[in-house]
Design a protein around this motif. Structure first.
Motif, PDB file in Angstrom:
ATOM      1  N   GLN A 166      -6.290  -4.009   7.560  1.00 29.53           N
ATOM      2  CA  GLN A 166      -6.104  -4.458   8.945  1.00 29.53           C
ATOM      3  C   GLN A 166      -7.338  -5.190   9.458  1.00 29.53           C
ATOM      4  O   GLN A 166      -7.217  -6.242  10.100  1.00 29.53           O
ATOM      5  CB  GLN A 166      -5.786  -3.263   9.852  1.00 29.53           C
ATOM      6  CG  GLN A 166      -4.399  -2.702   9.630  1.00 29.53           C
ATOM      7  CD  GLN A 166      -4.143  -1.412  10.394  1.00 29.53           C
ATOM      8  OE1 GLN A 166      -5.053  -0.624  10.661  1.00 29.53           O
ATOM      9  NE2 GLN A 166      -2.881  -1.175  10.731  1.00 29.53           N
ATOM     10  N   GLU A 173       5.276   4.711   2.743  1.00 29.68           N
ATOM     11  CA  GLU A 173       4.895   6.108   2.960  1.00 29.68           C
ATOM     12  C   GLU A 173       5.290   6.945   1.747  1.00 29.68           C
ATOM     13  O   GLU A 173       6.426   6.873   1.265  1.00 29.68           O
ATOM     14  CB  GLU A 173       5.572   6.645   4.225  1.00 29.68           C
ATOM     15  CG  GLU A 173       5.159   8.030   4.629  1.00 29.68           C
ATOM     16  CD  GLU A 173       3.717   8.144   5.142  1.00 29.68           C
ATOM     17  OE1 GLU A 173       3.206   9.277   5.151  1.00 29.68           O
ATOM     18  OE2 GLU A 173       3.099   7.118   5.528  1.00 29.68           O
ATOM     19  N   PRO A 208      -4.182   6.847  -2.364  1.00 29.27           N
ATOM     20  CA  PRO A 208      -3.432   5.610  -2.298  1.00 29.27           C
ATOM     21  C   PRO A 208      -3.369   4.887  -3.637  1.00 29.27           C
ATOM     22  O   PRO A 208      -4.187   5.117  -4.523  1.00 29.27           O
ATOM     23  CB  PRO A 208      -4.237   4.778  -1.300  1.00 29.27           C
ATOM     24  CG  PRO A 208      -5.651   5.214  -1.546  1.00 29.27           C
ATOM     25  CD  PRO A 208      -5.554   6.697  -1.837  1.00 29.27           C
ATOM     26  N   TRP A 221       3.322  -1.179   4.141  1.00 32.53           N
ATOM     27  CA  TRP A 221       2.947   0.222   3.969  1.00 32.53           C
ATOM     28  C   TRP A 221       4.166   0.984   3.456  1.00 32.53           C
ATOM     29  O   TRP A 221       5.227   0.935   4.076  1.00 32.53           O
ATOM     30  CB  TRP A 221       2.475   0.819   5.291  1.00 32.53           C
ATOM     31  CG  TRP A 221       2.129   2.274   5.213  1.00 32.53           C
ATOM     32  CD1 TRP A 221       2.969   3.338   5.424  1.00 32.53           C
ATOM     33  CD2 TRP A 221       0.861   2.835   4.875  1.00 32.53           C
ATOM     34  NE1 TRP A 221       2.298   4.521   5.255  1.00 32.53           N
ATOM     35  CE2 TRP A 221       1.000   4.245   4.910  1.00 32.53           C
ATOM     36  CE3 TRP A 221      -0.369   2.290   4.542  1.00 32.53           C
ATOM     37  CZ2 TRP A 221      -0.060   5.111   4.637  1.00 32.53           C
ATOM     38  CZ3 TRP A 221      -1.429   3.153   4.277  1.00 32.53           C
ATOM     39  CH2 TRP A 221      -1.264   4.544   4.325  1.00 32.53           C
ATOM     40  N   LYS A 265      -5.764   1.272   4.518  1.00 34.92           N
ATOM     41  CA  LYS A 265      -4.976   0.586   5.556  1.00 34.92           C
ATOM     42  C   LYS A 265      -5.897  -0.067   6.583  1.00 34.92           C
ATOM     43  O   LYS A 265      -5.715  -1.233   6.951  1.00 34.92           O
ATOM     44  CB  LYS A 265      -4.054   1.594   6.237  1.00 34.92           C
ATOM     45  CG  LYS A 265      -3.191   1.030   7.337  1.00 34.92           C
ATOM     46  CD  LYS A 265      -2.333   2.133   7.939  1.00 34.92           C
ATOM     47  CE  LYS A 265      -1.418   1.601   9.008  1.00 34.92           C
ATOM     48  NZ  LYS A 265      -0.603   2.674   9.603  1.00 34.92           N
ATOM     49  N   TRP A 266      -6.919   0.678   7.044  1.00 32.86           N
ATOM     50  CA  TRP A 266      -7.840   0.134   8.049  1.00 32.86           C
ATOM     51  C   TRP A 266      -8.632  -1.041   7.508  1.00 32.86           C
ATOM     52  O   TRP A 266      -8.912  -1.992   8.236  1.00 32.86           O
ATOM     53  CB  TRP A 266      -8.784   1.211   8.553  1.00 32.86           C
ATOM     54  CG  TRP A 266      -8.099   2.341   9.260  1.00 32.86           C
ATOM     55  CD1 TRP A 266      -6.903   2.300   9.930  1.00 32.86           C
ATOM     56  CD2 TRP A 266      -8.560   3.683   9.370  1.00 32.86           C
ATOM     57  NE1 TRP A 266      -6.610   3.538  10.438  1.00 32.86           N
ATOM     58  CE2 TRP A 266      -7.598   4.406  10.109  1.00 32.86           C
ATOM     59  CE3 TRP A 266      -9.686   4.351   8.899  1.00 32.86           C
ATOM     60  CZ2 TRP A 266      -7.743   5.761  10.402  1.00 32.86           C
ATOM     61  CZ3 TRP A 266      -9.841   5.698   9.192  1.00 32.86           C
ATOM     62  CH2 TRP A 266      -8.872   6.382   9.951  1.00 32.86           C
ATOM     63  N   CYS A 295      -6.008   7.372   2.237  1.00 31.73           N
ATOM     64  CA  CYS A 295      -5.009   6.308   2.374  1.00 31.73           C
ATOM     65  C   CYS A 295      -5.277   5.463   3.614  1.00 31.73           C
ATOM     66  O   CYS A 295      -5.186   4.229   3.566  1.00 31.73           O
ATOM     67  CB  CYS A 295      -3.614   6.914   2.442  1.00 31.73           C
ATOM     68  SG  CYS A 295      -3.141   7.796   0.942  1.00 31.73           S
ATOM     69  N   LEU A 296      -5.621   6.131   4.715  1.00 36.16           N
ATOM     70  CA  LEU A 296      -5.848   5.397   5.962  1.00 36.16           C
ATOM     71  C   LEU A 296      -7.022   4.442   5.858  1.00 36.16           C
ATOM     72  O   LEU A 296      -6.989   3.346   6.429  1.00 36.16           O
ATOM     73  CB  LEU A 296      -6.051   6.380   7.116  1.00 36.16           C
ATOM     74  CG  LEU A 296      -4.799   7.137   7.527  1.00 36.16           C
ATOM     75  CD1 LEU A 296      -5.126   8.213   8.552  1.00 36.16           C
ATOM     76  CD2 LEU A 296      -3.728   6.190   8.068  1.00 36.16           C
ATOM     77  N   ILE A 311       0.849  -1.187   0.000  1.00 35.82           N
ATOM     78  CA  ILE A 311       0.000   0.000   0.000  1.00 35.82           C
ATOM     79  C   ILE A 311       0.883   1.235   0.000  1.00 35.82           C
ATOM     80  O   ILE A 311       1.691   1.428   0.908  1.00 35.82           O
ATOM     81  CB  ILE A 311      -0.938   0.031   1.220  1.00 35.82           C
ATOM     82  CG1 ILE A 311      -1.789  -1.239   1.295  1.00 35.82           C
ATOM     83  CG2 ILE A 311      -1.813   1.288   1.187  1.00 35.82           C
ATOM     84  CD1 ILE A 311      -2.618  -1.358   2.566  1.00 35.82           C
ATOM     85  N   GLY A 332       0.367   8.867   5.324  1.00 39.56           N
ATOM     86  CA  GLY A 332      -0.222   8.548   6.619  1.00 39.56           C
ATOM     87  C   GLY A 332      -1.115   9.625   7.204  1.00 39.56           C
ATOM     88  O   GLY A 332      -1.794   9.391   8.204  1.00 39.56           O
TER      89      GLY A 332
END
Length: 195
Positions: free
Chosen positions: A22, A32, A55, A30, A18-19, A14-15, A5, A9
């Motif tokens: 997860q 950055e 992202p 990840w 990621k979430w 983007c988050l 990804i 941040g």
């Protein structure tokens, strides 16, 4: 190959990817990308995503995919984050499309201008602020009598919309005006294990 990804941040877009990864317990790396330094405009990045936006992901099979909600939908295919009921799934899509067209362009843009460009809240364009409040009011209405946006459990709609709503105050929006939204933000953050 592990899911990779590429994201900033500080970016809600983007988050939320990621979430989602997860929440689904998908292994990922990840990477950055500092958009303020032009790192999404390098030749290597543009070869992966010609739009030059984060992202972006490189999937396990080596293919690239961009646009936050498209990535989330791909990662969550067949999971409990997408309702099985066709109507509820369509309602989730409705929120996802609305988020990118009627929420993010106002709430996230105000946040970017204040938190990252150093603009005083008072100097924000009046239409931007008005539309940001309209988006938060729409969320407030959508959450009246419900703990989540679609059905009775967390879906991609909640993950997508919590990303910038939870930091709306950084753009001058006081969530105290929206008690159902404020409670929902806390509920989604707890469910996702984010703070």
């Amino acid at each position: 190959m592990t899911l990779r990804i590429f994201g900033d941040g500080k970016s809600g877009n983007c988050l939320k990817v990621k979430w989602t990864a997860q929440r689904l317990h998908l292994p990922f790396e990840w990477i950055e990308v500092d958009i303020l330094k032009g790192e999404s405009r390098t030749a290597d990045f543009l070869a992966m995503n010609p739009a030059g936006q984060v992202p972006a992901v490189i999937l396990d099979d080596g293919r690239a995919l961009a646009q936050s909600n498209a990535i989330m939908l791909h990662l969550a295919e067949g999971s409990v984050l997408i309702p099985a009921d066709p109507y509820l799934k369509a309602k989730m899509y409705e929120w996802l499309f609305w988020e990118q067209y009627s929420h993010e362009p106002y709430v996230a843009v105000a946040r970017f201008q204040v938190a990252y460009m150093g603009k005083p809240v008072e100097s924000l364009d009046g239409k931007l602020v008005e539309r940001g409040h309209a988006a938060l009011a729409r969320l407030e209405n959508g959450l009246s009598g419900s703990g989540f946006l679609v059905g009775d459990r967390l879906t991609l709609a909640d993950i997508a919309l919590v990303a910038y709503t939870r930091v709306a105050h950084e753009g001058g929006f006081d969530l105290a005006r929206y008690p159902a939204v404020k409670a929902w933000v806390g509920r989604v953050e707890t469910t996702l294990g984010i703070d």
